[in-house]
Design a protein around this motif. Structure first.
Motif, PDB file in Angstrom:
ATOM      1  N   THR A   1      12.769  62.882  35.933  1.00  0.00           N
ATOM      2  CA  THR A   1      12.168  62.783  37.260  1.00  0.00           C
ATOM      3  C   THR A   1      10.699  63.187  37.170  1.00  0.00           C
ATOM      4  O   THR A   1      10.370  64.262  36.662  1.00  0.00           O
ATOM      5  CB  THR A   1      12.899  63.710  38.244  1.00  0.00           C
ATOM      6  OG1 THR A   1      14.295  63.391  38.229  1.00  0.00           O
ATOM      7  CG2 THR A   1      12.352  63.553  39.649  1.00  0.00           C
TER       8      THR A   1
ATOM      9  N   ALA B   1       5.713  55.817  33.738  1.00  0.00           N
ATOM     10  CA  ALA B   1       6.270  54.597  33.147  1.00  0.00           C
ATOM     11  C   ALA B   1       7.660  54.834  32.573  1.00  0.00           C
ATOM     12  O   ALA B   1       8.496  53.927  32.566  1.00  0.00           O
ATOM     13  CB  ALA B   1       5.335  54.074  32.062  1.00  0.00           C
ATOM     14  N   ASP B   2       7.951  56.063  32.101  1.00  0.00           N
ATOM     15  CA  ASP B   2       9.234  56.377  31.465  1.00  0.00           C
ATOM     16  C   ASP B   2      10.234  57.008  32.418  1.00  0.00           C
ATOM     17  O   ASP B   2      11.336  57.371  32.009  1.00  0.00           O
ATOM     18  CB  ASP B   2       9.016  57.334  30.289  1.00  0.00           C
ATOM     19  CG  ASP B   2       8.210  56.690  29.173  1.00  0.00           C
ATOM     20  OD1 ASP B   2       8.263  55.456  29.038  1.00  0.00           O
ATOM     21  OD2 ASP B   2       7.534  57.427  28.436  1.00  0.00           O
TER      22      ASP B   2
ATOM     23  N   ASP C   1      13.064  57.883  35.242  1.00  0.00           N
ATOM     24  CA  ASP C   1      14.261  57.340  35.887  1.00  0.00           C
ATOM     25  C   ASP C   1      14.117  57.428  37.401  1.00  0.00           C
ATOM     26  O   ASP C   1      14.658  56.600  38.132  1.00  0.00           O
ATOM     27  CB  ASP C   1      15.503  58.131  35.470  1.00  0.00           C
ATOM     28  CG  ASP C   1      15.743  58.096  33.969  1.00  0.00           C
ATOM     29  OD1 ASP C   1      15.667  56.998  33.398  1.00  0.00           O
ATOM     30  OD2 ASP C   1      16.004  59.162  33.380  1.00  0.00           O
TER      31      ASP C   1
ATOM     32  N   ILE D   1      11.119  58.619  40.508  1.00  0.00           N
ATOM     33  CA  ILE D   1       9.745  59.026  40.843  1.00  0.00           C
ATOM     34  C   ILE D   1       9.761  59.715  42.203  1.00  0.00           C
ATOM     35  O   ILE D   1      10.262  59.154  43.185  1.00  0.00           O
ATOM     36  CB  ILE D   1       8.801  57.808  40.885  1.00  0.00           C
ATOM     37  CG1 ILE D   1       8.764  57.100  39.526  1.00  0.00           C
ATOM     38  CG2 ILE D   1       7.390  58.232  41.307  1.00  0.00           C
ATOM     39  CD1 ILE D   1       8.129  55.723  39.571  1.00  0.00           C
TER      40      ILE D   1
ATOM     41  N   ILE E   1       4.827  52.062  41.992  1.00  0.00           N
ATOM     42  CA  ILE E   1       6.226  52.425  42.225  1.00  0.00           C
ATOM     43  C   ILE E   1       7.036  51.284  42.833  1.00  0.00           C
ATOM     44  O   ILE E   1       8.243  51.444  43.042  1.00  0.00           O
ATOM     45  CB  ILE E   1       6.351  53.687  43.104  1.00  0.00           C
ATOM     46  CG1 ILE E   1       5.878  53.418  44.529  1.00  0.00           C
ATOM     47  CG2 ILE E   1       5.603  54.850  42.465  1.00  0.00           C
ATOM     48  CD1 ILE E   1       6.164  54.594  45.468  1.00  0.00           C
ATOM     49  N   HIS E   2       6.407  50.138  43.071  1.00  0.00           N
ATOM     50  CA  HIS E   2       7.152  48.969  43.556  1.00  0.00           C
ATOM     51  C   HIS E   2       8.246  48.606  42.551  1.00  0.00           C
ATOM     52  O   HIS E   2       8.005  48.518  41.351  1.00  0.00           O
ATOM     53  CB  HIS E   2       6.213  47.772  43.738  1.00  0.00           C
ATOM     54  CG  HIS E   2       5.705  47.618  45.128  1.00  0.00           C
ATOM     55  ND1 HIS E   2       6.515  47.273  46.180  1.00  0.00           N
ATOM     56  CD2 HIS E   2       4.455  47.759  45.656  1.00  0.00           C
ATOM     57  CE1 HIS E   2       5.812  47.204  47.283  1.00  0.00           C
ATOM     58  NE2 HIS E   2       4.549  47.508  47.002  1.00  0.00           N
ATOM     59  N   GLY E   3       9.465  48.408  43.059  1.00  0.00           N
ATOM     60  CA  GLY E   3      10.561  48.002  42.198  1.00  0.00           C
ATOM     61  C   GLY E   3      11.161  49.119  41.368  1.00  0.00           C
ATOM     62  O   GLY E   3      12.021  48.870  40.529  1.00  0.00           O
ATOM     63  N   ARG E   4      10.713  50.342  41.565  1.00  0.00           N
ATOM     64  CA  ARG E   4      11.229  51.490  40.802  1.00  0.00           C
ATOM     65  C   ARG E   4      12.120  52.348  41.704  1.00  0.00           C
ATOM     66  O   ARG E   4      12.050  52.271  42.936  1.00  0.00           O
ATOM     67  CB  ARG E   4      10.058  52.349  40.292  1.00  0.00           C
ATOM     68  CG  ARG E   4       9.049  51.610  39.422  1.00  0.00           C
ATOM     69  CD  ARG E   4       9.615  51.276  38.059  1.00  0.00           C
ATOM     70  NE  ARG E   4      10.028  52.468  37.347  1.00  0.00           N
ATOM     71  CZ  ARG E   4       9.173  53.260  36.652  1.00  0.00           C
ATOM     72  NH1 ARG E   4       7.880  52.950  36.577  1.00  0.00           N
ATOM     73  NH2 ARG E   4       9.620  54.327  36.013  1.00  0.00           N
ATOM     74  N   LYS E   5      12.970  53.168  41.056  1.00  0.00           N
ATOM     75  CA  LYS E   5      13.737  54.137  41.822  1.00  0.00           C
ATOM     76  C   LYS E   5      12.798  55.263  42.196  1.00  0.00           C
ATOM     77  O   LYS E   5      12.298  55.977  41.319  1.00  0.00           O
ATOM     78  CB  LYS E   5      14.920  54.660  40.998  1.00  0.00           C
ATOM     79  CG  LYS E   5      16.166  53.810  41.158  1.00  0.00           C
ATOM     80  CD  LYS E   5      17.380  54.491  40.583  1.00  0.00           C
ATOM     81  CE  LYS E   5      18.617  53.660  40.941  1.00  0.00           C
ATOM     82  NZ  LYS E   5      19.831  54.169  40.296  1.00  0.00           N
ATOM     83  N   ALA E   6      12.553  55.403  43.480  1.00  0.00           N
ATOM     84  CA  ALA E   6      11.562  56.380  43.923  1.00  0.00           C
ATOM     85  C   ALA E   6      11.944  56.938  45.283  1.00  0.00           C
ATOM     86  O   ALA E   6      12.710  56.332  46.037  1.00  0.00           O
ATOM     87  CB  ALA E   6      10.178  55.738  43.990  1.00  0.00           C
TER      88      ALA E   6
END
Length: 486
Positions: A249, A324-325, A327, A329, A350-355
């Motif tokens: 995180t 970038a690494d 899991d 954000i 952070i678009h498209g990431r688990k955040a």
């Protein structure tokens, strides 16, 4: 395989109530007979397995036998059946005797339960080594259990996971693997594949009695089921990694929005330096947190902004690498301030990431809320949570949100085994590729002997998970990761 007798301290090397010294190998009983005498003066009884005996460890002045029988050492009571100690009494202990193959290693095994002082454990281990054993290598007891057929390789890896488990999910999954749940699935798959290999080979050798008519369609149906099972195991690998290693995180945001304050609240202590000066954090700071029911490896980063400061630039670059690494954000925004171009830059990343967007300083008059963020960047799929690091509010909701994000309906809601080993994941990927090649061969109308080649490869790849035909260097690498005494 080395078949000498090994010994090691099996408990942590720190002062504690009890310490355990483990001895395993063909001379384990001979070693304990040289250094241990029961309370009544008798020699240890090694004829019965799984017995506990009370007495004393002695160390001889010559570093060898601590006591001798009857005529060799005067017994004031004249009882030659007793073994009168000739050396120094070292400790009052319990000795556990386990005869092979009914022991952890499958060999004759002795465990000495002594007082848990570091000096005492080392003295007893030295005495054991002086009397016929050698120091065990890391993981050597479990390696012997594997080589002696007591456990397979996937169960051996589960032993490491049980020791390293950081949360209830990881512990339960490791125990299921240790009990053989992964092995059962792999063995079942291999049996199905082996049947098909044998059928094809038999039919090719004896076409007059075994027909392959219609076999392609039957094999295609069976392959679909096999591929589904392997795919299901592979799909569990990502969650397995998160369960065993923790969720990486990363806390990101502009300078002075309260990232370090957020970390301190989550930790329950002041680990990160907090000041009113923007850019205080110059490097990444990683901590481990039990976050509700789950485990986070949480990283605080330097504030992301354009800067001419050379040191701060390095910190920003490291923050970008960590992001970038990640899991997960945690994007921290100062809710009392308006968004700017630095926020736009972070939102793009952070678009498209688990955040999760964390609106900090919610105790102050609010300028930025979830509606502002949605309008500015269209991040309506990313949850926004208002917190106050100063007052400690909003963190229960943050914890629940993280749990729902990663575990709802995926881990704790079922009883499936998760693949946590990268080695096992790679073997499953290779087996899946081979099974898909068989499908391609069927679609291309290739002869049945082509199927056998790829089925055999899938069989071998799956076998490597449980230790069938695995190379020695792989085995050595796995057990080198164990702690001493296990």
């Amino acid at each position: 395989m080395r078949t000498d007798t090994i010994a090691a301290i099996a408990t942590g090397l720190s002062d504690s109530g009890i310490g355990i010294i483990r001895i395993s190998g063909p001379d384990a009983f001979a070693v304990i007979r040289r250094i241990f005498v029961k309370k009544n003066g008798a020699a240890p009884d090694v004829t019965k397995s799984h017995t506990v005996q009370y007495g004393f460890i002695y160390v001889g002045s010559n570093g060898e036998n601590a006591y001798l029988a009857g005529d060799d050492c005067a017994d004031p009571g004249g009882d030659k059946s007793k073994r009168f100690p000739c050396g120094e009494k070292l400790d009052e202990v319990l000795v556990l005797v386990m005869r092979g193959p009914h022991s952890y290693t499958g060999e004759d095994t002795v465990e000495i339960d002594c007082h848990g002082g570091v000096l005492m454990m080392r003295r007893i281990l030295e005495t054991v080594l002086q009397n016929g054993a050698r120091a065990a290598e890391p993981g050597e007891f479990t390696k012997r259990a594997f080589l002696n057929g007591r456990i397979d390789l996937s169960q051996a890896e589960a032993v490491i996971d049980v020791i390293n488990a950081k949360n209830d999910y990881a512990l339960k999954n490791s125990v299921r693997q240790l009990s053989g749940r992964t092995s059962e699935k792999i063995r079942g798959l291999r049996e199905e594949i082996l049947y098909e290999i044998a059928f094809i080979e038999s039919a090719l050798d004896d076409p007059e009695h075994i027909s392959l008519d219609g076999y392609r369609e039957k094999l295609r149906e069976k392959l679909s089921c096999m591929i589904g099972q392997v795919t299901s195991l592979l799909d569990s690998a990502e969650y397995g990694r998160l369960v065993s290693e923790g969720i990486r995180t990363v806390i990101v945001g502009k300078p002075n929005v309260g990232k370090s304050s957020l970390l301190n609240v989550l930790l329950g202590e002041d680990r990160a330096i907090v000041t009113e000066i923007a850019g205080t954090t110059r490097d990444i700071l990683e901590e481990q947190i039990q976050f509700g029911d789950i485990y986070l490896r949480i990283v605080d980063t330097a504030g992301i902004r354009d800067t001419e400061d050379a040191v701060e630039k390095i910190g920003v670059a490291r923050a970008m690498d960590a992001l970038a690494d990640a899991d997960l954000i945690l994007y921290v925004i100062d809710a009392s301030e308006a968004l700017d171009e630095n926020d736009s830059r972070i939102m793009d990343m952070i678009h498209g990431r688990k955040a999760i967007i964390v609106l900090n300083k919610s105790d102050l008059p609010t300028t930025t809320d979830s509606s502002v963020i949605t309008a500015a960047a269209g991040l309506q799929d990313i949850p926004c949570i208002a917190v106050s690091a100063r007052e400690g509010t909003g963190f229960d909701k943050l914890r629940r949100t993280v749990q729902e994000m990663f575990y709802e309906g995926n881990v704790h809601a079922n009883d499936e085994v998760l693949i946590t080993s990268l080695r096992q994941k790679e073997a499953l990927s290779e087996a899946l590729e081979s099974l898909k090649k068989v499908e391609e061969s069927i679609e291309s109308g290739l002869p049945e002997d082509f199927y056998s080649i790829d089925l055999t490869d899938a069989y071998t790849r799956l076998g490597s998970i449980i230790g069938e035909a695995v190379e020695d260097d792989v085995v050595n690498e796995i057990f080198s990761r164990f702690c001493m005494g296990k």
